[in-house]
Motif scaffolding. Structure first.
Motif, short mmCIF file in Angstrom:
data_model
loop_
_atom_site.label_atom_id
_atom_site.label_comp_id
_atom_site.label_asym_id
_atom_site.label_seq_id
_atom_site.Cartn_x
_atom_site.Cartn_y
_atom_site.Cartn_z
N VAL A 74 54.28 57.30 42.43
CA VAL A 74 54.54 57.66 43.83
C VAL A 74 55.01 56.41 44.57
CG1 VAL A 74 53.55 58.62 45.94
CG2 VAL A 74 52.80 59.48 43.70
N TYR A 75 56.18 56.51 45.18
CA TYR A 75 56.81 55.32 45.78
C TYR A 75 55.94 54.69 46.87
CZ TYR A 75 61.06 56.32 43.16
OH TYR A 75 61.96 56.51 42.14
N ALA A 76 55.42 55.53 47.79
CA ALA A 76 54.66 55.00 48.93
C ALA A 76 53.30 54.44 48.48
CB ALA A 76 54.45 56.08 49.98
N LEU A 77 52.89 54.74 47.26
CA LEU A 77 51.61 54.22 46.73
C LEU A 77 51.88 53.13 45.69
CD1 LEU A 77 49.68 57.63 46.31
CD2 LEU A 77 49.62 56.06 48.26
N ASN A 78 53.00 52.45 45.83
CA ASN A 78 53.36 51.36 44.92
C ASN A 78 53.30 51.76 43.44
OD1 ASN A 78 53.69 49.48 47.04
ND2 ASN A 78 51.45 49.32 47.18
N GLY A 79 53.78 52.97 43.17
CA GLY A 79 53.86 53.40 41.76
C GLY A 79 52.60 54.03 41.22
N GLU A 80 51.55 54.10 42.05
CA GLU A 80 50.32 54.78 41.59
C GLU A 80 50.53 56.30 41.59
OE1 GLU A 80 46.63 53.81 43.33
OE2 GLU A 80 46.62 51.85 42.42
N PRO A 81 49.77 57.08 40.83
CA PRO A 81 48.73 56.67 39.88
C PRO A 81 49.27 56.07 38.58
CG PRO A 81 48.87 59.07 40.02
CD PRO A 81 49.78 58.55 41.06
N GLY A 82 50.55 56.23 38.27
CA GLY A 82 51.14 55.56 37.11
C GLY A 82 50.37 55.79 35.83
N VAL A 83 49.98 54.68 35.21
CA VAL A 83 49.31 54.80 33.91
C VAL A 83 47.92 55.45 34.03
CG1 VAL A 83 48.21 52.53 33.82
CG2 VAL A 83 49.14 53.54 31.72
N LYS A 84 47.43 55.50 35.30
CA LYS A 84 46.10 56.11 35.53
C LYS A 84 46.20 57.59 35.90
CE LYS A 84 45.22 52.80 38.46
NZ LYS A 84 44.77 52.07 39.60
N THR A 85 47.36 58.19 35.69
CA THR A 85 47.60 59.55 36.18
C THR A 85 46.54 60.56 35.75
OG1 THR A 85 49.97 59.13 36.35
CG2 THR A 85 49.31 61.43 36.20
N ALA A 86 46.12 60.51 34.48
CA ALA A 86 45.16 61.50 33.98
C ALA A 86 43.77 61.30 34.60
CB ALA A 86 45.05 61.42 32.46
N ARG A 87 43.44 60.03 34.88
CA ARG A 87 42.07 59.72 35.36
C ARG A 87 42.09 59.12 36.76
NH1 ARG A 87 42.35 59.46 30.10
NH2 ARG A 87 40.71 60.49 28.92
N TYR A 88 42.99 59.61 37.59
CA TYR A 88 43.17 59.05 38.94
C TYR A 88 41.87 59.15 39.74
CZ TYR A 88 45.89 58.13 43.23
OH TYR A 88 46.41 57.60 44.37
N ALA A 89 41.18 60.29 39.64
CA ALA A 89 39.98 60.49 40.48
C ALA A 89 38.69 60.16 39.74
CB ALA A 89 39.95 61.92 40.99
N GLY A 90 38.77 59.58 38.56
CA GLY A 90 37.54 59.25 37.82
C GLY A 90 37.74 59.41 36.33
N ASP A 91 36.73 58.95 35.58
CA ASP A 91 36.86 58.89 34.13
C ASP A 91 36.97 60.26 33.44
OD1 ASP A 91 37.22 56.29 33.80
OD2 ASP A 91 35.12 55.79 33.34
N THR A 92 36.32 61.26 34.06
CA THR A 92 36.50 62.60 33.48
C THR A 92 37.81 63.15 34.03
OG1 THR A 92 34.23 62.75 34.28
CG2 THR A 92 35.05 64.59 32.98
#
Ligand code: IMP
Length: 194
Positions: A74-92
């Protein structure tokens, strides 16, 4: 026919890859190969995670195989969630919470531009090849549609008035990051292998 193991446990990805590649390659899912294995994604790039997945399956089977890793940037979030896309809101992995967090972080932000990026790692006769596919679009402010998976209900690809979740697989393939990466894989196979 060339046979490739697809190193994924995600049935949506298997369906999309099968539909993208058509019948020129015999795609064997991990399930079909009788492998029940959860492959870790410990790295901080999509490339390294894709590589980890295909190398893991290659070491176990010694067969030609490929994997893919996908991120939402996401451009306005500096490329986040990026590599964390699957676990953006936590480890599960929780898709509902991931979308909630994304919409929360974009609250009040006008720039909704985002892109999906897929990296495919192919291991063919022991050598690795990478292919990328990008789909530009935007994050809408509420979920729409019930098809697909992941962030599909809030992602609207450029050139469409519908979200990915309002499209079937064939329609999604017109725009999809995964389809674009798969097309490059197919071109490579046609040019150098088949
Ligand atoms: P991974 O490639 O399995 O690590 O996927 C990362 C995350 O991206 C998953 O949680 C999915 O929800 C999401 N994702 C991957 N591909 C897509 C897609 O085509 N549409 C929507 N979400 C996706």
């Amino acid at each position: 026919m060339t046979q490739l193991i697809f190193a994924s446990n995600n049935p949506h990805k298997v369906e999309e890859i099968q539909s993208a590649i058509g019948n020129m390659v015999d795609i064997v899912s991990l399930k079909q190969a009788g492998m029940e294995i959860e492959i870790p994604e410990p790295h901080d790039t999509l490339e390294a995670n894709a590589s980890e997945k295909s190398q893991t399956i290659y070491k176990l089977t010694n067969e030609n195989c490929f994997s893919e890793d996908t991120g939402l940037e996401v451009y306005a979030l500096n490329g986040e969630p990026g590599v964390k896309t699957a676990r953006y809101a936590g480890d599960t992995v929780d898709t509902g919470k991931n979308i909630e967090k994304l919409l929360g972080n974009l609250g009040g932000i006008g720039d909704r531009r985002a892109r999906f990026r897929t990296v495919i790692s192919l291991i063919y006769e022991g050598k690795e090849y990478l292919f990328e596919g990008i789909c530009e679009g935007q994050i809408i402010d509420h979920k729409r549609g019930s098809k697909g998976f992941g962030y599909d209900p809030v992602f609207m690809p450029s050139g469409s008035k519908r979200t990915f979740a309002e499209m079937d697989t064939v329609e999604k393939n017109v725009f999809s990051h995964r389809k674009k990466a798969a097309d490059r894989l197919v071109l490579f196979l046609q040019e150098y292998i088949i």
